[in-house]
Design a protein around this motif. Structure first.
Motif, PDB file in Angstrom:
ATOM      1  N   VAL B 500       0.832  -1.276   0.009  1.00  0.00           N
ATOM      2  CA  VAL B 500      -0.154   0.043   0.159  1.00  0.00           C
ATOM      3  C   VAL B 500       0.792   1.265  -0.120  1.00  0.00           C
ATOM      4  N   SER B 501       0.623   2.214  -0.953  1.00  0.00           N
ATOM      5  CA  SER B 501       1.439   3.400  -0.898  1.00  0.00           C
ATOM      6  C   SER B 501       0.683   4.397  -0.038  1.00  0.00           C
ATOM      7  N   ILE B 502       1.488   5.410   0.462  1.00  0.00           N
ATOM      8  CA  ILE B 502       1.012   6.468   1.169  1.00  0.00           C
ATOM      9  C   ILE B 502       1.135   7.624   0.481  1.00  0.00           C
ATOM     10  N   THR B 503      -0.025   8.419   0.210  1.00  0.00           N
ATOM     11  CA  THR B 503       0.045   9.631  -0.527  1.00  0.00           C
ATOM     12  C   THR B 503      -0.434  10.716   0.419  1.00  0.00           C
ATOM     13  N   GLU B 504      -0.596  11.836  -0.186  1.00  0.00           N
ATOM     14  CA  GLU B 504      -1.154  12.899   0.725  1.00  0.00           C
ATOM     15  C   GLU B 504      -2.562  12.730   0.751  1.00  0.00           C
ATOM     16  N   ASP B 505      -3.323  12.217  -0.384  1.00  0.00           N
ATOM     17  CA  ASP B 505      -4.616  12.029  -0.132  1.00  0.00           C
ATOM     18  C   ASP B 505      -4.884  10.852   0.849  1.00  0.00           C
ATOM     19  N   SER B 506      -4.136   9.847   1.041  1.00  0.00           N
ATOM     20  CA  SER B 506      -4.601   8.664   1.857  1.00  0.00           C
ATOM     21  C   SER B 506      -4.436   9.132   3.171  1.00  0.00           C
ATOM     22  N   ILE B 507      -3.301  10.312   3.374  1.00  0.00           N
ATOM     23  CA  ILE B 507      -2.997  10.891   4.879  1.00  0.00           C
ATOM     24  C   ILE B 507      -4.505  11.706   5.332  1.00  0.00           C
ATOM     25  N   LEU B 508      -5.028  12.423   4.049  1.00  0.00           N
ATOM     26  CA  LEU B 508      -6.112  12.959   4.408  1.00  0.00           C
ATOM     27  C   LEU B 508      -7.332  12.033   4.873  1.00  0.00           C
ATOM     28  N   LYS B 538       0.353  21.282  10.948  1.00  0.00           N
ATOM     29  CA  LYS B 538       1.806  21.003  10.845  1.00  0.00           C
ATOM     30  C   LYS B 538       1.866  20.545   9.370  1.00  0.00           C
ATOM     31  N   LEU B 539       0.876  19.734   8.798  1.00  0.00           N
ATOM     32  CA  LEU B 539       1.159  19.225   7.522  1.00  0.00           C
ATOM     33  C   LEU B 539       1.009  20.151   6.733  1.00  0.00           C
ATOM     34  N   SER B 540       0.357  21.319   6.737  1.00  0.00           N
ATOM     35  CA  SER B 540       0.029  22.433   5.696  1.00  0.00           C
ATOM     36  C   SER B 540       1.555  22.949   5.218  1.00  0.00           C
ATOM     37  N   VAL B 541       2.543  22.627   5.875  1.00  0.00           N
ATOM     38  CA  VAL B 541       3.881  22.953   5.369  1.00  0.00           C
ATOM     39  C   VAL B 541       4.605  21.976   4.588  1.00  0.00           C
ATOM     40  N   LYS B 542       4.105  20.894   4.867  1.00  0.00           N
ATOM     41  CA  LYS B 542       4.721  19.397   4.165  1.00  0.00           C
ATOM     42  C   LYS B 542       4.162  18.824   3.186  1.00  0.00           C
ATOM     43  N   PHE B 543       2.736  19.295   2.838  1.00  0.00           N
ATOM     44  CA  PHE B 543       2.200  18.735   1.704  1.00  0.00           C
ATOM     45  C   PHE B 543       2.580  19.639   0.313  1.00  0.00           C
ATOM     46  N   THR B 548      -4.548  19.320  -2.050  1.00  0.00           N
ATOM     47  CA  THR B 548      -4.278  18.508  -0.782  1.00  0.00           C
ATOM     48  C   THR B 548      -4.381  19.665   0.317  1.00  0.00           C
ATOM     49  N   ALA B 549      -3.345  20.445   0.117  1.00  0.00           N
ATOM     50  CA  ALA B 549      -3.350  21.658   1.002  1.00  0.00           C
ATOM     51  C   ALA B 549      -4.794  22.382   1.130  1.00  0.00           C
ATOM     52  N   LYS B 551      -7.557  21.115   0.797  1.00  0.00           N
ATOM     53  CA  LYS B 551      -8.561  20.038   1.733  1.00  0.00           C
ATOM     54  C   LYS B 551      -8.149  20.264   3.393  1.00  0.00           C
ATOM     55  N   LEU B 552      -6.655  20.492   3.473  1.00  0.00           N
ATOM     56  CA  LEU B 552      -6.358  20.760   4.771  1.00  0.00           C
ATOM     57  C   LEU B 552      -6.969  21.865   5.666  1.00  0.00           C
ATOM     58  N   ARG B 553      -6.945  23.090   4.620  1.00  0.00           N
ATOM     59  CA  ARG B 553      -7.528  24.170   5.132  1.00  0.00           C
ATOM     60  C   ARG B 553      -9.188  23.829   5.512  1.00  0.00           C
ATOM     61  N   ARG B 554      -9.701  23.233   4.495  1.00  0.00           N
ATOM     62  CA  ARG B 554     -11.419  22.863   4.573  1.00  0.00           C
ATOM     63  C   ARG B 554     -11.638  22.125   5.927  1.00  0.00           C
ATOM     64  N   ILE B 555     -10.542  21.487   6.548  1.00  0.00           N
ATOM     65  CA  ILE B 555     -10.811  20.782   7.716  1.00  0.00           C
ATOM     66  C   ILE B 555     -10.864  21.664   8.873  1.00  0.00           C
ATOM     67  N   LEU B 556      -9.849  22.541   8.926  1.00  0.00           N
ATOM     68  CA  LEU B 556     -10.041  23.602   9.844  1.00  0.00           C
ATOM     69  C   LEU B 556     -11.100  24.346   9.748  1.00  0.00           C
ATOM     70  N   ASN B 557     -11.662  24.741   8.564  1.00  0.00           N
ATOM     71  CA  ASN B 557     -12.887  25.425   8.165  1.00  0.00           C
ATOM     72  C   ASN B 557     -14.097  24.777   8.923  1.00  0.00           C
ATOM     73  N   ALA B 558     -14.127  23.473   8.499  1.00  0.00           N
ATOM     74  CA  ALA B 558     -15.224  22.698   9.078  1.00  0.00           C
ATOM     75  C   ALA B 558     -15.396  22.736  10.792  1.00  0.00           C
ATOM     76  N   SER B 559     -14.082  22.701  11.253  1.00  0.00           N
ATOM     77  CA  SER B 559     -14.065  22.743  12.861  1.00  0.00           C
ATOM     78  C   SER B 559     -14.355  24.001  13.346  1.00  0.00           C
ATOM     79  N   SER B 560     -14.054  25.031  12.688  1.00  0.00           N
ATOM     80  CA  SER B 560     -14.209  26.370  13.174  1.00  0.00           C
ATOM     81  C   SER B 560     -15.799  26.445  13.679  1.00  0.00           C
TER      82      SER B 560
END
Lengths: 144, 793
Positions: B500-508, B538-543, B548-549, B551-560
Motif C-alpha cells: 500500500v502506498s501512502i500519498t497525501e490523499d491517503s493521509i487526508l 503541521k502538514l500544511s507546510v509538508k504537503f 491537498t493543502a 483540503k487541509l484548510r477545509r478541515i480547519l474551516n469545518a471545525s471552526s
C-alpha cells in the motif's frame, strides 16, 4: 495461628453453624455472613483456589456436597494447614454422625458446637488426634 | 410446649416466610412466658434454652434468656452445665454486664472434682474472656496448668494464651509455665504450649531472650516428627501431624527472627524438613510451605534459600490451584533475597499466566514483571503481550504501565523498544494513561536515528489505519503523522493484500476517519480532534500539492463551526496561522525540541510486605509528586517555597513530602519560625538514638486517666522529617492521640504530640511505641515499649 470465625452454610446462604472467636456485634455478624456467602458461592470450584482475601483477613473454604465450610484466618497464617484442618473437622463430623448430612447439623446443632469445642479452643487448634476427640465426645455424651 | 425437635420441624415445614415468622414468634413468646415462672423446673428450662439457641442460629433476638443461661450453670447435672455453658458462649459476648455474674460460676467449676466440668469452664473462659475475667481468673488457670491431667492441661494452655492476649501484664505470670509445658509428649498439650509461648512472646518484649532458649526443645520435637514412621493416630496422608509441624515451624521463626543464636541447628532441621517430605499431597505441602516461610524469615544460608525457592518452583508445577496460589504469593515476597534461583523457574511462572484462576494470573503477572531483566526481556515481554491481548480489562492499565517501565529499563535496542510499544498500543491502546502516551511521543522525538524514526512513524500509521478503535494508538499515530508527515509521503508498506502506498490523499483520508470517529467518548473525541487539527496545521507546510493543502484548510474551516469551544478556538487560531506566508509558517512549525522522558518506578498490584533488604518503599509516591512539581524546580522562586512550606507545615504528613521539603530546604529553613518547644526537666527519657530523643512529660496521672505529652527532639544538625508516631496500650485501656505539632523538626528542635489514656484505676500504664521518620531521605522505623512511669492510672 488464630481463627476469627468458622461458618458452615449451605449454598443458599443459610447458616448451619457459626462460631465467632473474635469480638463482633450481632449486626457485624449478620453482615459478614451475608458478604461471605456472596463471595464464596460465586466462586468457581474447579478453576479457583480455595482462598479469598476478605476484610484484611483470609477466608479458607471447602465445599462438601451442598455445604460450605469456611474459616477466617490472619493474612500471614498458613492457608494450606487450615484447608487440611477443615477436612479434619469434616472427617470428625462424619465419623461422629456416621455419614453426616446437612440435616444432622440442623437437628443436632448443639452437638456440633460441642464437637467444635473439642477441636478448637479460643480460635486455636487444641487436638489433632481423631481417636482422642471421638473418645472424648463419646465420654461426654455418656455424662449427659 | 413441644420438644426442640418438633420446633425445628415446625420451622422447616413452614411454606412461606410469613408462616415461619408466625411459628417463631409464637415459640419465642412461649419461652419468654415460661422464663417468668419462678418455679420453672430444670428439664423445661433446658428445653427452652436449647430452643433459644436455635432462635439464635436463625438470627432472632435472644437477649431475654441470658440470665436463664446462668441459672442452668448453677445446676449440679453435667448435661445442664454443658448446655448452659454452650448458651453462654453463643449468646453472651465479652461486652456484656452479665459476664460478671459468670465469674462466680467459672471460679467454682474450675475447681470442680469432675474434669469434664473443669473442661467446660476452661472452654467457656477461653471463648468469652474479657480483660476483667482474665484478671479475676488467671490464677485458677495457673493451677490447672500445673495439674497432671493432659486433657485439662492442653485446654488451660490455650486459655492462658488467650488471657495473655487480653491482658499483656499476665505474660509475666504465665512465662514460667512455658518451658515445662513444652516438655510434654502429647500433641494436644504441646500445641497449647506453643500457643502460649507465642502469646507471651507477642505481649512481652523482655521475655524474648528467655523464650528463645526453648528453640532446641522445639527442634527436638520437629526432628522426632520427621523421623517417626507411620503413626495412625496423627497421620494425615503420610505426614505425621502436619498441624503440629506447622505450629512448631511458625513458633521457631517467631523466636529466631532476629537472632543467630540457634541458626546452625535450625538450618539443619529445616534442610531435613525441606528434603525429607515428599510433595504431592496438601498435608505435605502445608508443612513444606511453612518450612519455606521459615527459611526466609530467619537468616538462613544461601543454599537453604535456593532449596526453598526450588520447593516453591515445584509447587508451581502442580495441578493444585491452592498450592500454586501460595507458591506465587511466597515467591513475590522472597524474590529479592534469591533473584537468580527464582529466574530458574521462569517458564513455570509464565505458564501460570494462562491459569484459569484470576488470582493466580494476577500474581503470576506481578511476578513476571518482577523477574524481568536484560537477558529475558524479549521472551517475557512476548508472553506478556500475548497475555495482554486476552487479559481481564481490569488488569490492562497495570500491564501497560509496567510494560513501559520494563521496556524502558531493559530494552536491548531502540528498534525493539519501539516495536514493543507499538504492539502494546495495538492490543491495548484503550488502556494506556495519558502519561504513557506523552512518554512514547517523547521517546520518538528523542530518537536521532532517522531510519528508525521513519520505520516507527510508518508502523504507527499502518497500525492506526488498520484499527481505528484503539484510542492511545490513534493519538500517538496522528501526532506523529503531523510531526513527521514528510517521512510518510510517497512511501509504501506491506500488508497481507500487497503493498500500500501512502500519498497525501491517503493521509487526508486517515485524518477524516479520525475526526468522524464515533467509537470514543465525548472527551476522548475532543482530545483526538484537537490532535488532528494540530496535525493538519503541521502538514500544511509538508504537503506539496495545492489541492491537498486546500483540503487541509477545509478541515480547519469545518471545525471552526464546532459546537465544542475547545475545538472551535483551536480551529480558528490555526486558520489564522494557516493564512500566514509559507516562510513564516515553516519557521513556526519547525520540528519540536525533544522533551525529557520521565522515568517511572514499577508499581505493585497489591500492597504487600516484602522481605527485602531495606528498600525505600515510599519512592514511587514521591516520584509522582516530584513529577508534578518538576516544572517549577529550576526556577524555584522564594515565594512559592514559602507557600509550600506553609501548606505543608500545618497538615499532617503526606508521605511524599520530605523530598519536596528537601528541595526547598534552604529558603524555608531560614524563614520558618524556629520551634518554640522546650523539653522540661521533669520529662522522662523513653528512647534515644543517634537521631532523636523521645521524652514523656506526664501532665496528669491517676484516677483512671493519664494525660501525657510526648516530646521528640532532634539531636542532629539536619532536619528530621516525616515523623509519625503510633502508640498502643493494653486492650483494657483506651488511647486518644492528638496530631503531632509538626511532622518535621529542624536541627535541635522539638515536636509534641499529646495522648490521653483512660482505663481502670490502678491499671499499669504500658506503651508500645512505633516511631517513624526520615533523615536525609532515608526512612527509619523503630518500635519499643515503655512502662517506666512509676505510677499507675
Amino acid at each position: 495461628m488464630t481463627i476469627q470465625f468458622i461458618i458452615v452454610m449451605n449454598r443458599q446462604g443459610r447458616t448451619r453453624l457459626a462460631k465467632w472467636y473474635d469480638l463482633y456485634s450481632n449486626k457485624e455478624k449478620s453482615l459478614i455472613t451475608g458478604q461471605v456467602h456472596k463471595l464464596i458461592s460465586t466462586r468457581d470450584t474447579k478453576h479457583q483456589s480455595n482462598f479469598v482475601e476478605f476484610q484484611g483477613n483470609k477466608l479458607v473454604y471447602r465445599r462438601y456436597a451442598g455445604l460450605f465450610f469456611i474459616v477466617s484466618i490472619a493474612i500471614h497464617d498458613s492457608e494450606l494447614a487450615y484447608l487440611e484442618l477443615l477436612h479434619f473437622m469434616v472427617e470428625i463430623l462424619d465419623l461422629y454422625f456416621e455419614n453426616v448430612c446437612e440435616l444432622d447439623l440442623v437437628f443436632n446443632f448443639y452437638k456440633v458446637y460441642a464437637i467444635l469445642d473439642e477441636l478448637y479452643l479460643a480460635g486455636e487448634i487444641q487436638e489433632t488426634s481423631r481417636d482422642k476427640v471421638l473418645q472424648r465426645l463419646a465420654y461426654l455424651d455418656k455424662l449427659d | 410446649m413441644g420438644s426442640l425437635k418438633s420446633f425445628i420441624k415446625a420451622v422447616r415445614a413452614s411454606k412461606t416466610i410469613a408462616d415461619e415468622r408466625a411459628v417463631i414468634r409464637k415459640e419465642s413468646a412461649a419461652i419468654r412466658t415460661s422464663f417468668r415462672d419462678v418455679a420453672l423446673d430444670q428439664p423445661t428450662r433446658r428445653v427452652n434454652i436449647s430452643k433459644l439457641l436455635y432462635l439464635y442460629i436463625l438470627g432472632e433476638k435472644t437477649h431475654f434468656g441470658q440470665v436463664e443461661c446462668l441459672k442452668l450453670l448453677a445446676s449440679q447435672s453435667f448435661g445442664d452445665k454443658r448446655l448452659g455453658y454452650l448458651a453462654v458462649m453463643l449468646l453472651l459476648d465479652e461486652n456484656q454486664e452479665v459476664l460478671t455474674l459468670l465469674t462466680n460460676s467459672l471460679d467454682n467449676d474450675m475447681g470442680h472434682p469432675n474434669q469434664a466440668v473443669v473442661g467446660l469452664a476452661l472452654c467457656t473462659l477461653g471463648n468469652v474472656a474479657s480483660p476483667e475475667l482474665a484478671l479475676d481468673l488467671y490464677q485458677n488457670v495457673e493451677k490447672i496448668l500445673a495439674s497432671g491431667n493432659p486433657y485439662l492441661r492442653k485446654k488451660a494452655a490455650v486459655v492462658a494464651a488467650k488471657l495473655v492476649e487480653k491482658d499483656a501484664d499476665l505474660a509475666e505470670a504465665f512465662l514460667p509455665h512455658v518451658a515445662p509445658l513444652l516438655a510434654d509428649k502429647n500433641h494436644g498439650p504441646l500445641l497449647g504450649a506453643l500457643a502460649l509461648l507465642r502469646a507471651v512472646h507477642a505481649a512481652d518484649a523482655t521475655s524474648h531472650a528467655l523464650l528463645r532458649r526453648a528453640t532446641p526443645a522445639l527442634l527436638v520435637h520437629l526432628k522426632k516428627l520427621q523421623a517417626q514412621g507411620y503413626s495412625p493416630e496423627h497421620d494425615v496422608l503420610g505426614v505425621a501431624d502436619p498441624f503440629l509441624q506447622v505450629s512448631l515451624l511458625q513458633t521457631l521463626r517467631t523466636l529466631n527472627e532476629h537472632s543467630d543464636e540457634h541458626l546452625e541447628q535450625l538450618n539443619d532441621v529445616l534442610t531435613q524438613v525441606a528434603s525429607n517430605i515428599e510433595p504431592g499431597k496438601n498435608s505435605s505441602h502445608a508443612v513444606l510451605y511453612e518450612a519455606v516461610k521459615t527459611i526466609f524469615q530467619v537468616r538462613s544460608d544461601s543454599a537453604l534459600r535456593v532449596l526453598g525457592i526450588n520447593i516453591l518452583g515445584k509447587f508451581l508445577g502442580t495441578k493444585d490451584n491452592n498450592t500454586r496460589y501460595v507458591a506465587l504469593n511466597t515467591l513475590l515476597t522472597v524474590l529479592h533475597s534469591e533473584p537468580q534461583a527464582v529466574q530458574r523457574h521462569r517458564s513455570t511462572i509464565v505458564h501460570c499466566l494462562s491459569d484459569g484462576d484470576i488470582s493466580i494470573r494476577r500474581r503470576a503477572l506481578e511476578l513476571t514483571f518482577a523477574i524481568v531483566n536484560e537477558q529475558n526481556i524479549r521472551v517475557l515481554v512476548r508472553e506478556v503481550l500475548t497475555f495482554l491481548e486476552n487479559s481481564d480489562s481490569e488488569l490492562k492499565p497495570y500491564i501497560t504501565a509496567q510494560l513501559c517501565v520494563a521496556a524502558d529499563k531493559y530494552a536491548p535496542n531502540a528498534k525493539w523498544h519501539f516495536d514493543t510499544l507499538i504492539r502494546m498500543l495495538r492490543v491495548a491502546g484503550n488502556h494506556v494513561t495519558s502519561d504513557i502516551v506523552s512518554n512514547i511521543l517523547a521517546l520518538v522525538m528523542q530518537n536521532e536515528d532517522l531510519g528508525l524514526t521513519k520505520h516507527v512513524v510508518q508502523r504507527l500509521y499502518q497500525a492506526s489505519v488498520e484499527d481505528l478503535s484503539q484510542f492511545g494508538l490513534n493519538l500517538v499515530a496522528v501526532w506523529c503523522v503531523g510531526e513527521y508527515g514528510d517521512y510518510l509521503i510517497n512511501t509504501t508498506y506491506e500488508t497481507d493484500k500487497g503493498n500500500v502506498s501512502i500519498t497525501e490523499d491517503s493521509i487526508l483520508d486517515f485524518l477524516y476517519s479520525l475526526i468522524n470517529n464515533t467509537t470514543y467518548s465525548d472527551a476522548q473525541g475532543v482530545q483526538l480532534t484537537s490532535y488532528v487539527l494540530t496535525a493538519v496545521l503541521k502538514l500544511s507546510v509538508k504537503f506539496t500539492q495545492t489541492a491537498t493543502a486546500e483540503k487541509l484548510r477545509r478541515i480547519l474551516n469545518a471545525s471552526s463551526n464546532s459546537i465544542n469551544l475547545e475545538i472551535q478556538i483551536r480551529a480558528i487560531e490555526y486558520q489564522e496561522i494557516f493564512s500566514q506566508p509559507l516562510a513564516l509558517r515553516k519557521g513556526l512549525l519547525e520540528r519540536m525540541p525533544a522533551p525529557p522522558v520521565k522515568r517511572r518506578e514499577g508499581l505493585s498490584l497489591n500492597s504487600r510486605k516484602v522481605v527485602a533488604p531495606s528498600g525505600n518503599s515510599s519512592a514511587p509516591a514521591s516520584d509522582l509528586l516530584l513529577d508534578l512539581m518538576d516544572d517549577s524546580v529550576p526556577a524555584a522562586p522564594q515565594q512559592s517555597a514559602d507557600l509550600l512550606s506553609d501548606i505543608f507545615g500545618s497538615t499532617p504528613a503526606p508521605s511524599a513530602k520530605n523530598e519536596i521539603m528537601d528541595l526547598f530546604a534552604a529558603p524555608s529553613a531560614s524563614q520558618s519560625k524556629p520551634s518554640q518547644l522546650q523539653v522540661p526537666s521533669s520529662a522522662l527519657l523513653a528512647h534515644s538514638n543517634s537521631h532523636v530523643k523521645l521524652y514523656f512529660n506526664v501532665q496528669q496521672l491517676g484516677e483512671g486517666t493519664a494525660l501525657i505529652d510526648t516530646l521528640i527532639s532532634n539531636v542532629l544538625a539536619v532536619t528530621v522529617s516525616d515523623i509519625s508516631m503510633l502508640i498502643a496500650v493494653p486492650k483494657s485501656q483506651k488511647l486518644q492521640l492528638s496530631n503531632i505539632s509538626s511532622p518535621l523538626i529542624q536541627a535541635g528542635g522539638t515536636a509534641k504530640q499529646t495522648m490521653k489514656v483512660n482505663g481502670k484505676e490502678g491499671g499499669k500504664l504500658k506503651l508500645r511505641i512505633k516511631l517513624g521518620y526520615s533523615v536525609d531521605g532515608q526512612a527509619i522505623e523503630e518500635q519499643f515499649d515503655f512502662g517506666g512511669f512509676g505510677r499507675t492510672l
